[in-house]
Write a protein that holds these residues in place. Structure first.
Motif, short mmCIF file in Angstrom:
data_model
loop_
_atom_site.label_atom_id
_atom_site.label_comp_id
_atom_site.label_asym_id
_atom_site.label_seq_id
_atom_site.Cartn_x
_atom_site.Cartn_y
_atom_site.Cartn_z
N TYR A 49 39.14 43.33 30.02
CA TYR A 49 38.63 42.68 31.23
C TYR A 49 39.45 41.44 31.58
CZ TYR A 49 34.60 45.70 30.42
OH TYR A 49 33.80 46.79 30.24
N GLY A 50 40.27 40.95 30.65
CA GLY A 50 41.01 39.73 30.85
C GLY A 50 41.74 39.64 32.18
N PRO A 51 42.45 40.72 32.60
CA PRO A 51 43.21 40.64 33.86
C PRO A 51 42.36 40.43 35.10
CG PRO A 51 44.02 42.43 32.47
CD PRO A 51 42.77 41.95 31.84
N LEU A 52 41.02 40.61 34.99
CA LEU A 52 40.17 40.41 36.16
C LEU A 52 39.99 38.94 36.51
CD1 LEU A 52 37.32 43.02 35.43
CD2 LEU A 52 39.24 43.26 37.03
N ARG A 53 40.20 38.05 35.52
CA ARG A 53 40.01 36.61 35.77
C ARG A 53 40.94 36.14 36.89
NH1 ARG A 53 40.21 34.55 30.87
NH2 ARG A 53 38.05 33.85 30.65
N GLY A 54 40.36 35.48 37.88
CA GLY A 54 41.15 34.94 38.98
C GLY A 54 41.33 35.89 40.14
N HIS A 55 40.84 37.14 40.01
CA HIS A 55 40.92 38.06 41.14
C HIS A 55 39.95 37.63 42.24
CE1 HIS A 55 42.95 41.96 39.54
NE2 HIS A 55 43.55 40.87 39.10
N LYS A 56 40.35 37.80 43.46
CA LYS A 56 39.48 37.50 44.59
C LYS A 56 38.43 38.60 44.73
CE LYS A 56 38.56 34.92 48.29
NZ LYS A 56 38.20 33.50 48.21
N LEU A 57 37.15 38.21 44.87
CA LEU A 57 36.09 39.19 45.08
C LEU A 57 36.37 39.97 46.36
CD1 LEU A 57 33.21 40.06 44.00
CD2 LEU A 57 32.31 38.60 45.82
N ARG A 58 36.20 41.30 46.30
CA ARG A 58 36.40 42.14 47.47
C ARG A 58 35.14 42.09 48.33
NH1 ARG A 58 36.09 46.82 46.93
NH2 ARG A 58 37.46 47.62 48.54
N ALA A 59 35.03 41.13 49.20
CA ALA A 59 33.85 40.98 50.04
C ALA A 59 33.96 41.87 51.27
CB ALA A 59 33.68 39.52 50.47
N PRO A 60 32.83 42.34 51.81
CA PRO A 60 32.85 43.15 53.03
C PRO A 60 33.44 42.36 54.20
CG PRO A 60 30.71 43.29 51.95
CD PRO A 60 31.47 42.19 51.27
N ALA A 61 34.00 43.09 55.16
CA ALA A 61 34.58 42.43 56.34
C ALA A 61 33.50 41.83 57.21
CB ALA A 61 35.41 43.44 57.13
N ASP A 62 32.33 42.46 57.26
CA ASP A 62 31.23 41.99 58.10
C ASP A 62 30.54 40.80 57.44
OD1 ASP A 62 29.04 41.58 59.67
OD2 ASP A 62 28.23 43.60 59.52
N PRO A 63 30.58 39.60 58.03
CA PRO A 63 29.96 38.42 57.41
C PRO A 63 28.47 38.59 57.16
CG PRO A 63 31.41 37.79 59.23
CD PRO A 63 31.27 39.28 59.29
N ALA A 64 27.81 39.44 57.97
CA ALA A 64 26.35 39.61 57.84
C ALA A 64 25.95 40.24 56.52
CB ALA A 64 25.82 40.44 59.00
N VAL A 65 26.86 40.99 55.89
CA VAL A 65 26.50 41.67 54.64
C VAL A 65 27.28 41.13 53.45
CG1 VAL A 65 25.78 43.79 55.79
CG2 VAL A 65 28.18 43.54 55.09
N GLN A 66 28.05 40.07 53.67
CA GLN A 66 28.77 39.46 52.54
C GLN A 66 27.79 38.76 51.60
OE1 GLN A 66 31.66 36.83 54.28
NE2 GLN A 66 32.96 38.50 55.02
N PRO A 67 28.12 38.68 50.30
CA PRO A 67 27.22 37.99 49.36
C PRO A 67 27.02 36.53 49.76
CG PRO A 67 29.36 38.41 48.34
CD PRO A 67 29.34 39.18 49.62
N HIS A 68 25.76 36.12 49.82
CA HIS A 68 25.44 34.77 50.27
C HIS A 68 25.86 33.76 49.20
CE1 HIS A 68 23.25 31.36 51.88
NE2 HIS A 68 22.96 32.07 52.97
N ALA A 69 26.47 32.66 49.64
CA ALA A 69 26.96 31.64 48.71
C ALA A 69 25.85 31.07 47.83
CB ALA A 69 27.64 30.51 49.49
N GLU A 70 24.63 30.93 48.38
CA GLU A 70 23.52 30.37 47.61
C GLU A 70 23.11 31.33 46.49
OE1 GLU A 70 20.27 29.25 50.05
OE2 GLU A 70 21.38 27.67 51.10
#
Length: 426
Positions: free
Chosen positions: A386-407
């Motif tokens: 799993y080590g190489p996953l560190r620092g990868h950017k999360l693959r968030a959806p293009a639609d802001p309405a369904v992106q994971p909420h920061a809170e």
């Protein structure tokens, strides 16, 4: 003194569990009348017995010693302000516990099964293991130093092997024990090392309460690997990715240690553990027809909600894991960022589509997403696949309405990954 698993509900909220802690009680329901099953369950306990509070789903959440029978009380009505309908209670001096039920310890983790009744006798060695793990988890929850492994001498042997490092002999273990536990008889160090060794058939003679010695169930007593034979042996820490999975089986009238599977990658190990956790989900104890109906309706709602939740996440994440990019739909799961608390938590902005093993690690707080949206790992995963996953950017959806909420991601870092006490968040 006996040890009992005590089922406290399906599932209690964290607030309800904290009510038990604050009042110093264990409770039971049924008819709320003298002599009913709730009365019997509580008054069968002897003063000094251990009760291991079990929450269906999360697992063991606390351990405590039962006080005298004079501490039993039947309330005429449900106590004012209580979050439960229970009227029977008995005082308990709670020992190690977690405050958040989502931090509970699964039954499979300690090599036992979820309780099938409200109160079930449990093997003392398993009970002691639960107490040790609860103390460790409570310390992590409070961001405090980890406690010692426990008072049972086989944990001291494991402590010695960890401290010495590498492959160590019984003589080296005994010497270390003499220096660190000078008042303890260490003449049985070999037997205790045997009990913890996955590839030693004689371990079954030293752990009579254990029925299943498969090492793919996450039992903490599967801790050492024996190197060598007869008296010329040494012990090292057990690692499935190096030693594979083992079991103790009877062949031709003799018990033998048999390797079931060769070295297993961390990915396969995590996938296996995820399946074990799913398979170990208990059927809750049912006290009456109302309980049965409530559970049935809840199960239907969960199935329907989870199916819709996963379908929405599959669409949002283009049918690929949000962290690895894996597109094998059969092993992609709908992960809650904040724990499930009802239908309202089945929100796409409270979910991530994750590969099964990543889902398990995310729920354990070993993987999280930092404030800038980058994947971070616990140090336990350093050097793993799993080590190489560190620092990868999360693959968030293009639609802001369904992106994971920061809170929600902040809540996961704080309460599941328990940051900022951990290192590695950028």
């Amino acid at each position: 003194m006996a040890y009992y698993t005590f089922n406290i509900g399906h599932p209690p909220t964290t607030a309800w569990w904290q009510e038990n802690l604050a009042r110093g009680v264990i409770t039971a329901g049924w008819d709320g009348e003298a002599g009913d099953r709730g009365d019997q369950v509580l008054n069968q306990l002897e003063e000094g017995d251990w009760v291991l509070a079990y929450c269906n789903g999360p697992g063991f959440v606390g351990a405590g010693r039962v006080l005298g029978t004079g501490s039993y009380q039947l309330h005429k009505d449900v106590p004012e302000g209580s979050l439960s309908s229970h009227q029977h209670e008995r005082k308990v001096q709670w020992g190690p516990f977690v405050r958040d039920v989502s931090h509970g310890i699964r039954a499979a983790k300690v090599g036992t099964h979820p309780p099938r009744q409200t109160k079930e006798h449990i093997d003392p060695a398993v009970g002691e293991t639960v107490i040790v793990l609860l103390a460790e988890r409570a310390a992590l929850e409070a961001n405090e130093p980890l406690p010692a492994l426990g008072d049972w001498k086989y944990w001291h042997v494991l402590e010695a092997v960890r401290a010495l490092g590498g492959s160590v002999s019984v003589k080296e273990i005994t010497t270390w024990l003499g220096e660190n536990y000078p008042h303890e008889d260490s003449s049985d160090a070999r037997d205790n090392a045997c009990l913890l060794s996955v590839n030693d058939a004689n371990r079954r003679h030293h752990d009579h309460g254990r029925k299943d010695f498969r090492t793919d169930q996450g039992n903490p007593k599967d801790a050492l690997y024996r190197v060598g034979r007869h008296r010329d042996v040494s012990y090292e820490l057990y690692d499935p990715s190096v030693h594979g999975f083992w079991d103790i089986l009877e062949e031709d009238g003799k018990w033998v240690a048999k390797q079931l599977e060769g070295p297993v990658s961390p990915v396969d190990h995590a996938l296996r553990e995820a399946r074990v956790l799913v398979a170990s989900e208990p059927v809750p104890p049912i006290g009456n027809d109302h309980d049965a109906r409530v559970y049935e309706l809840r199960a239907v709602a969960l199935r329907e909600g989870q199916s819709d939740f996963r379908a929405a996440l599959l669409d949002a994440y283009d049918r690929k894991c949000a962290i690895t990019g894996c597109g094998v739909v059969e092993i992609l799961e709908a992960a809650h960022i904040r724990p499930y608390r009802g239908e309202y938590t089945h929100r796409t902005d409270n979910g991530l589509l994750l590969r099964a093993d990543i889902h398990t690690l995310f729920d354990k707080g070993l993987i999280w997403v930092d404030a800038e949206g980058f994947v971070q790992l616990d140090e336990k995963l350093s050097g793993s696949e799993y080590g190489p996953l560190r620092g990868h950017k999360l693959r968030a959806p293009a639609d802001p309405a369904v992106q994971p909420h920061a809170e929600h991601l902040t809540h996961h870092r704080k309460h599941t990954a328990r940051l900022p006490a951990r290192q590695g968040e950028s």
